[in-house]
Motif scaffolding. Sequence first.
Motif, PDB file in Angstrom:
ATOM      1  N   ARG A 129       0.828  -1.212   0.000  1.00 58.86           N
ATOM      2  CA  ARG A 129       0.000   0.000   0.000  1.00 58.86           C
ATOM      3  C   ARG A 129       0.857   1.254   0.000  1.00 58.86           C
ATOM      4  NH1 ARG A 129      -5.392  -1.206   3.606  1.00 58.86           N
ATOM      5  NH2 ARG A 129      -6.228  -2.656   2.095  1.00 58.86           N
ATOM      6  N   LEU A 150       1.121   4.176  -2.902  1.00 58.25           N
ATOM      7  CA  LEU A 150       0.903   5.610  -2.678  1.00 58.25           C
ATOM      8  C   LEU A 150       2.099   6.426  -3.180  1.00 58.25           C
ATOM      9  CD1 LEU A 150      -0.813   5.666   0.844  1.00 58.25           C
ATOM     10  CD2 LEU A 150      -1.839   6.225  -1.354  1.00 58.25           C
ATOM     11  N   LEU A 209       4.075   5.630  -5.609  1.00 63.36           N
ATOM     12  CA  LEU A 209       4.013   5.646  -7.080  1.00 63.36           C
ATOM     13  C   LEU A 209       2.969   6.645  -7.575  1.00 63.36           C
ATOM     14  CD1 LEU A 209       4.398   1.829  -7.843  1.00 63.36           C
ATOM     15  CD2 LEU A 209       6.038   3.637  -8.326  1.00 63.36           C
ATOM     16  N   ILE A 210       1.815   6.707  -6.899  1.00 65.65           N
ATOM     17  CA  ILE A 210       0.776   7.659  -7.310  1.00 65.65           C
ATOM     18  C   ILE A 210       1.299   9.091  -7.155  1.00 65.65           C
ATOM     19  CG2 ILE A 210      -1.488   8.606  -6.729  1.00 65.65           C
ATOM     20  CD1 ILE A 210      -2.245   5.720  -5.823  1.00 65.65           C
ATOM     21  N   TRP A 248      15.571   6.964  -6.746  1.00 59.84           N
ATOM     22  CA  TRP A 248      15.779   5.758  -5.935  1.00 59.84           C
ATOM     23  C   TRP A 248      14.487   5.372  -5.202  1.00 59.84           C
ATOM     24  CZ3 TRP A 248      15.637   4.496  -0.679  1.00 59.84           C
ATOM     25  CH2 TRP A 248      16.192   3.251  -0.371  1.00 59.84           C
ATOM     26  N   VAL A 281      11.357   6.207  -5.936  1.00 61.19           N
ATOM     27  CA  VAL A 281      10.335   5.753  -6.893  1.00 61.19           C
ATOM     28  C   VAL A 281      10.709   4.373  -7.450  1.00 61.19           C
ATOM     29  CG1 VAL A 281       9.249   6.235  -9.112  1.00 61.19           C
ATOM     30  CG2 VAL A 281       9.640   8.092  -7.496  1.00 61.19           C
ATOM     31  N   GLY A 282      12.007   4.165  -7.720  1.00 58.57           N
ATOM     32  CA  GLY A 282      12.447   2.879  -8.251  1.00 58.57           C
ATOM     33  C   GLY A 282      12.212   1.750  -7.269  1.00 58.57           C
ATOM     34  N   LEU A 323       8.598   1.021  -7.195  1.00 57.98           N
ATOM     35  CA  LEU A 323       8.206   0.321  -8.428  1.00 57.98           C
ATOM     36  C   LEU A 323       8.588  -1.157  -8.372  1.00 57.98           C
ATOM     37  CD1 LEU A 323       7.154   0.479 -11.375  1.00 57.98           C
ATOM     38  CD2 LEU A 323       9.480   1.018 -12.064  1.00 57.98           C
ATOM     39  N   HIS A 333       6.432  -2.904  -5.562  1.00 56.54           N
ATOM     40  CA  HIS A 333       5.001  -2.971  -5.876  1.00 56.54           C
ATOM     41  C   HIS A 333       4.752  -3.941  -7.029  1.00 56.54           C
ATOM     42  CE1 HIS A 333       1.062  -1.078  -5.119  1.00 56.54           C
ATOM     43  NE2 HIS A 333       0.818  -1.297  -6.388  1.00 56.54           N
ATOM     44  N   LEU A 334       5.666  -3.918  -8.007  1.00 50.44           N
ATOM     45  CA  LEU A 334       5.493  -4.785  -9.172  1.00 50.44           C
ATOM     46  C   LEU A 334       5.661  -6.262  -8.800  1.00 50.44           C
ATOM     47  CD1 LEU A 334       6.748  -3.762 -12.653  1.00 50.44           C
ATOM     48  CD2 LEU A 334       6.758  -6.150 -12.000  1.00 50.44           C
ATOM     49  N   VAL A 339       2.766  -9.168  -8.503  1.00 56.43           N
ATOM     50  CA  VAL A 339       2.766 -10.462  -9.194  1.00 56.43           C
ATOM     51  C   VAL A 339       2.505 -11.580  -8.181  1.00 56.43           C
ATOM     52  CG1 VAL A 339       4.180 -12.107 -10.483  1.00 56.43           C
ATOM     53  CG2 VAL A 339       4.225  -9.682 -11.097  1.00 56.43           C
ATOM     54  N   LEU A 360      -1.081 -11.722  -7.482  1.00 55.84           N
ATOM     55  CA  LEU A 360      -1.812 -12.340  -8.599  1.00 55.84           C
ATOM     56  C   LEU A 360      -1.705 -13.865  -8.538  1.00 55.84           C
ATOM     57  CD1 LEU A 360      -0.998  -9.976 -11.621  1.00 55.84           C
ATOM     58  CD2 LEU A 360      -3.183 -10.240 -10.449  1.00 55.84           C
ATOM     59  N   LEU A 364      20.064  -0.760  -6.531  1.00 54.99           N
ATOM     60  CA  LEU A 364      19.535   0.394  -7.277  1.00 54.99           C
ATOM     61  C   LEU A 364      20.334   1.646  -6.952  1.00 54.99           C
ATOM     62  CD1 LEU A 364      17.339   1.395  -9.224  1.00 54.99           C
ATOM     63  CD2 LEU A 364      15.892   1.880  -7.252  1.00 54.99           C
TER      64      LEU A 364
END
Lengths: 120, 132
Positions: free
Chosen positions: B34, B38, B40-41, B78, B80-81, B84, B87-88, B92, B95, B126
């Motif tokens: 979560r 946020l 990322l948004i 950094w 945001v990365g 990302l 969250h990615l 998965v 899912l 990173l």
Amino acid sequence: MAVVHRDLGCANNGLEDWYWQRLSAVVLTILLPLPYILLIWLLQGDVSQGSLLEILEHPLTRMLHSILMLTLLIHAYIGIKVIVEDYLPLKIRMPFLGAILMVVIGLGFWWASLIWGWGG
Amino acid sequence: MQHKDSYRTHPMPLSPRLSIYRLHPVTLASGAHRISGLVLILSVPFYIWLLIALTGSSGEFQNAIDILRSFWGKVALWIVGMALIYHLLNGVRFLTIDAGWTDRRELMRSGAKVMLGIAAVAAPLLGALLWL
């Protein structure tokens, strides 16, 4: 026995949100890394503005960028909605989500105008 | 109305009930999903601003590149990365849980631990990619 009120939040049916959240997630898994990779490339490489614009103005880029924008905003809105339904009191949920929706739509038009605006 | 009264005496619990559950990997992995979402948004307006600058005049383009290469630009990239990546990958994982492939309790626990482990490994990597 106490009956716990089943508060489904702003939706009458949570399944639709659930489905859209997953569908957009699959698309974003593929598309979301691309702009980040582009930024890293700009940071690391010696990229001219011309070559960047060549990529951004390509019709395929514009299509993918638009799909990314739409799926990201849908995914983001549902994500915020889920958190809001978990933690915000019932009374302020609707106005809060309404405001979020306005921001999301505004960002979308701003973003889309950029995607399709630059270049020829 | 019995329905209304029961709602008043038994309000819907928070999910997850932060004051009751003790923090364990599954809760942490979910909470981090979560928070990274946020982050990322919140990065979207900055991305749009960068796009405006990068597609503007050549001076604005150079200015945007300089900001990206500055210390705080790299710190932002950094953060945001990391959001990302986490969250990615955790998305998965969610899912695969929804698909019914990993929805066993042990797998959910070990999966959460793997995600937190990946984040811990990805953070310095990173950083190295951005600064070295």
